[in-house]
Design an enzyme around this catalytic site. Structure first.
Site, PDB file in Angstrom:
ATOM      1  N   SER A 268      -2.205-157.774 -79.962  1.00  0.00           N
ATOM      2  CA  SER A 268      -2.743-156.460 -80.282  1.00  0.00           C
ATOM      3  C   SER A 268      -3.037-155.676 -79.016  1.00  0.00           C
ATOM      4  CB  SER A 268      -4.019-156.589 -81.108  1.00  0.00           C
ATOM      5  OG  SER A 268      -5.059-157.020 -80.263  1.00  0.00           O
ATOM      6  N   LYS A 269      -3.076-154.363 -79.221  1.00  0.00           N
ATOM      7  CA  LYS A 269      -3.287-153.443 -78.117  1.00  0.00           C
ATOM      8  C   LYS A 269      -4.614-153.747 -77.411  1.00  0.00           C
ATOM      9  CE  LYS A 269      -3.541-148.997 -79.132  1.00  0.00           C
ATOM     10  NZ  LYS A 269      -3.069-147.833 -79.807  1.00  0.00           N
ATOM     11  N   ARG A 270      -5.587-154.121 -78.214  1.00  0.00           N
ATOM     12  CA  ARG A 270      -6.913-154.391 -77.673  1.00  0.00           C
ATOM     13  C   ARG A 270      -6.878-155.535 -76.657  1.00  0.00           C
ATOM     14  NH1 ARG A 270     -10.791-157.027 -80.082  1.00  0.00           N
ATOM     15  NH2 ARG A 270      -9.456-157.407 -81.882  1.00  0.00           N
TER      16      ARG A 270
END
Ligand code: GLU
Length: 489
Positions: free
Chosen positions: A255-257
């Protein structure tokens, strides 16, 4: 309408696959991975690869993202035979299909608003029960309908899920079975008139004659709903292959996070498209046993759905870096120059300092140790311009000691005397001094490297000295001596 022209039972022999990104974000590495497998499959089998932009979520889709997705696919070298098709331009088809479904009695109008649904859902959940849409609007009386209409309520169209079991055989997971009682009456057209993903995707895949739908495993729960629509419209169901998702190093979903997921970021970090494609291809597939560096042609040639792994692969950044370094090392300087030149230009390097052949030799020198294209800037600026900074640890170790000034001074005098300034001549000089003084070579080499490059590591010193040239070598040694004297004061 295209999809209705298709006669059921007519087998389209051609392999037709697609990638259908939503332009609500950058091209995710997971989508790139899926695109790649579809593309390999099409190219291997003489089929067609289609690009479709799923932009029905008008609030979150942007033109910029469409551009970036297209740019990313092009960078990866994935070309498409048809498209890009845009769902936003195909509303007539969805409307027509919805009319047919409505006439056949598969759809009903749902006037419930979000708040009402949430209230009923929360109540049920608080009682410990599971929620699915409670068919509140399935059997409205004419008066109730009229009242809602008078109130100006918008209505969504819901698909009335029939009783029974939906079964499909998946190319990787074998048979997947779902009891229809677990599927709620899902929305096919929203109150605002936009089709939902599960609806538009069926109309498109059918009218585009998609033969195989290869996509992420996260869509398995959508597939039974889509099959219900195929059946309701009496359309042929394509073959499904759900690919395991790629996981991050902590084994959770990428994920981007938690890290970099946009393909363009990898481009900007200095990865080569072929290396990146090679790396992505191996996530969930071992095409050739132990062999890990494979050309695009080899990947296409080896591709088969049966050989894909059912288990999720880990996005191993170290391996990606290793593969990239291998590609750089084995690439021809001329070929590398195509990627390196824009980076050097952007960094304002004065390329006119060298003729073309010398530039190629500089590339050959740097590429031995480079892992990223950006290393050609980071490990190469000292060929093209002067600099002011020295590596701090290097300064403490190789400059601030009791010998560096003496040896650098000695070297400077000896270098001055050299007629020829080539790697072997320079090496002989260093060897002579080391032997005569009976000192370790490091005491000469490390301070020289730091003086000439500002760094403690880099390509072969004697080779790089040739490109820095005698005059600049002497200037930089002098500058380093001044620096050390100032620091020692
Ligand atoms: N737009 C969907 C996505 O990006 C496509 C899914 C599919 O391939 O059916 O996840």
């Amino acid at each position: 309408m295209l999809f209705l022209n298709k006669e059921k039972g007519v087998i389209v022999n051609e392999i037709r696959v697609r990638i259908a990104p939503s332009p609500t974000g950058y091209l995710h590495v997971g989508t790139a991975h899926t695109a790649l497998y579809n593309w390999f499959f099409a190219r291997k089998n003489g089929g067609k690869f289609i690009l479709r932009i799923e932009d029905t979520d008008i609030e979150r889709s942007t033109k910029d993202m469409v551009d970036i997705i297209i740019e990313s696919l092009k960078w990866l070298g994935i070309d498409w035979d048809e498209g890009p098709y845009f769902q936003s331009e195909r509303y007539d088809q969805y409307r027509e299909a919805a009319n047919i479904l409505e006439k056949k009695g598969y759809l009903y109008r749902c006037y419930c608003n979000k708040e009402e649904i949430e209230e009923r859902r929360d109540k049920l959940i608080s009682e410990g029960k599971a929620w699915k849409y409670d068919r509140h609007c399935l059997n409205l009386t004419e008066e109730q309908k009229e009242r809602y209409e008078r109130e100006g309520r918008l209505f969504a169209l819901r698909f009335k899920v029939p009783e029974g079991i939906t079964i499909f055989s998946d190319g990787l997971h074998n048979e997947i079975k779902r009891d229809n009682s677990e599927i709620e009456d899902f929305v096919v057209v929203r109150g605002n008139g936009h089709p939902t993903y599960n609806f538009a995707v069926v109309i498109d895949d059918s009218s585009m004659h998609i033969s195989h739908i290869m996509r992420g495993e996260d869509h398995i729960s959508n597939t039974p709903k889509q099959i219900l629509i195929y059946n309701a419209l009496d359309l042929d169901v394509p073959k499904f292959i759900h690919l395991p998702l790629i996981l991050g190093e902590d084994r959770s979903k990428l994920s981007k996070r938690k890290g970099t997921v946009a393909v363009t970021d990898y481009r900007d970090m200095g990865y080569l498209p072929n290396a990146f494609v090679n790396f992505l291809a191996l996530l969930g597939w071992s095409p050739a046993g132990e062999k890990e560096i494979l050309s695009r042609e080899e990947l296409i040639d080896h591709f088969s759905i049966e050989a894909l792994s059912k288990r999720s692969a880990i996005f191993d950044k170290k391996k990606l870096l290793w593969i990239n370094a291998e590609y750089i090392k084995h690439m021809d300087a001329e070929e590398l120059y195509k990627y390196v030149k824009p980076l050097w230009k952007k960094a304002n390097f004065d390329l006119s300092l060298f003729d073309h052949n010398t530039l190629m030799r500089v590339i050959d020198l740097i590429k031995e140790r480079a892992r990223l294209l950006t290393d050609f800037v980071d490990s190469g600026y000292y060929f093209f311009r002067e600099f002011d900074n020295y590596d701090e640890k290097g300064v403490n170790k190789h400059f601030l000691n009791d010998y560096s000034v003496n040896y650098l001074t000695l070297l400077s005098g000896e270098i001055e005397k050299l007629d020829k300034y080539s790697p072997d001549v320079i090496e002989n000089l260093y060897r002579k001094i080391v032997e005569e003084r009976n000192i370790s070579a490091g005491k000469l080499i490390h301070p020289t490297r730091l003086a000439l490059t500002g760094k403690t590591v880099g390509p072969s010193l004697f080779h790089l000295m040739e490109f820095v040239g005698k005059n600049r070598t002497l200037d930089r040694i002098k500058k380093a001596i001044d620096f050390i004297n100032r620091e020692n004061d």
